[in-house]
Design an enzyme around this catalytic site. Structure first.
Site, PDB file in Angstrom:
ATOM      1  N   HIS A  40       4.048   4.763 -15.591  1.00 33.99           N
ATOM      2  CA  HIS A  40       4.756   3.791 -16.440  1.00 33.99           C
ATOM      3  C   HIS A  40       3.757   3.061 -17.336  1.00 33.99           C
ATOM      4  O   HIS A  40       2.541   3.252 -17.234  1.00 33.99           O
ATOM      5  CB  HIS A  40       5.594   2.802 -15.615  1.00 33.99           C
ATOM      6  CG  HIS A  40       4.828   1.958 -14.644  1.00 33.99           C
ATOM      7  ND1 HIS A  40       3.900   1.020 -15.021  1.00 33.99           N
ATOM      8  CD2 HIS A  40       4.877   1.901 -13.282  1.00 33.99           C
ATOM      9  CE1 HIS A  40       3.417   0.409 -13.959  1.00 33.99           C
ATOM     10  NE2 HIS A  40       3.976   0.933 -12.887  1.00 33.99           N
ATOM     11  N   CYS A  90       1.016   2.721  -8.653  1.00 36.24           N
ATOM     12  CA  CYS A  90       1.539   3.519  -9.754  1.00 36.24           C
ATOM     13  C   CYS A  90       0.417   3.858 -10.737  1.00 36.24           C
ATOM     14  O   CYS A  90      -0.675   3.303 -10.675  1.00 36.24           O
ATOM     15  CB  CYS A  90       2.654   2.766 -10.473  1.00 36.24           C
ATOM     16  SG  CYS A  90       4.166   2.599  -9.494  1.00 36.24           S
TER      17      CYS A  90
END
Length: 240
Positions: A191, A216
């Protein structure tokens, strides 16, 4: 470490140039006190034990409180953070790899994908490499800087597939959100860099290229949007 020392000795002995290599980046922690290993993160149902001084690999965490580990005997389970001595993050390897090196690496490993793309994330260098082609004939298409998880909350390693995606999410637990998320393993995502509720960046983007996330893989907005727009679900993702 062994590979780097070997290359150094080769230079001293034979005068050969050192070629940058791709290495895996596991996170190992030392057990501080004898404790049981549990089946789940609620620390119920003990399934084994570890002893003071044991070295275990950190596979994941939940809120920095409990950690999924793997022992040297191959057993996996969860323990409390209070039993772990987790080392500081190593600096990012700034050596560069050429397209031919990268293509040879993924072809030699015989990575395959159900789409015409392959994604390789190099934790050691904080890079995301995008390849186009097929098994045994991958061609480097893009290189992006990224930020993976710190040692306190490492990015899960292994071979995965892009699963699903969305243009925006916000986590009240983490007090941040991000644009253009793409899932590759459970709650682990590609992301954008973190944003507030109003979709404004909350960090300086020049720190992309260092371990900074909670697991992430963060990318600059233009870079993750390119992946979002061009790479299909089902694409193989290799995290090293």
């Amino acid at each position: 470490m062994f590979l780097k020392m070997f290359a150094f000795v080769m230079v001293l002995t034979f005068g050969l140039p050192v070629q940058p290599v791709i290495v895996e980046s596991p996170v190992y922690a030392e057990i501080q006190q004898n404790t049981k290993i549990y089946r789940d993160r609620n620390l119920r149902s003990p399934i084994g034990e570890v002893s003071t001084g044991d070295s275990v690999e950190i596979l994941g965490d939940f809120s920095f409180k409990v950690y999924k580990i793997a022992t040297s005997q191959g057993q996996t389970g969860w323990i409390s953070v209070k039993f772990l001595n987790i080392p500081s993050d190593a600096p990012t390897d700034r050596s560069m790899l050429g397209a031919a090196q990268l293509e040879d690496f993924v072809d030699t490993k015989e990575y395959k994908s159900t789409t015409t793309h392959l994604i390789l994330t190099d934790i050691n260098r904080q890079k995301v490499y995008i390849f186009n082609g097929s098994q045994g004939n991958w061609k480097l298409e893009k290189i992006f800087d990224c930020s993976t998880g710190t040692n306190l909350s490492p990015t899960t390693r292994g071979i995965f597939k892009l699963a699903d995606r969305g243009e925006w999410f916000y986590s009240h637990r983490l007090a941040s959100g991000a644009k253009y998320w793409i899932r590759f393993n459970g709650h682990y995502l590609f992301h954008s860099t973190p944003m507030d509720k109003n979709k404004r960046s909350i960090i300086s983007e020049d720190i992309v290229g260092e371990k900074r996330s909670n697991g992430c893989v963060r990318l600059l907005l233009d870079d993750i949007k390119w992946i979002y727009d061009n790479i299909l679900d089902g694409t193989t993702v290799v995290i090293l």
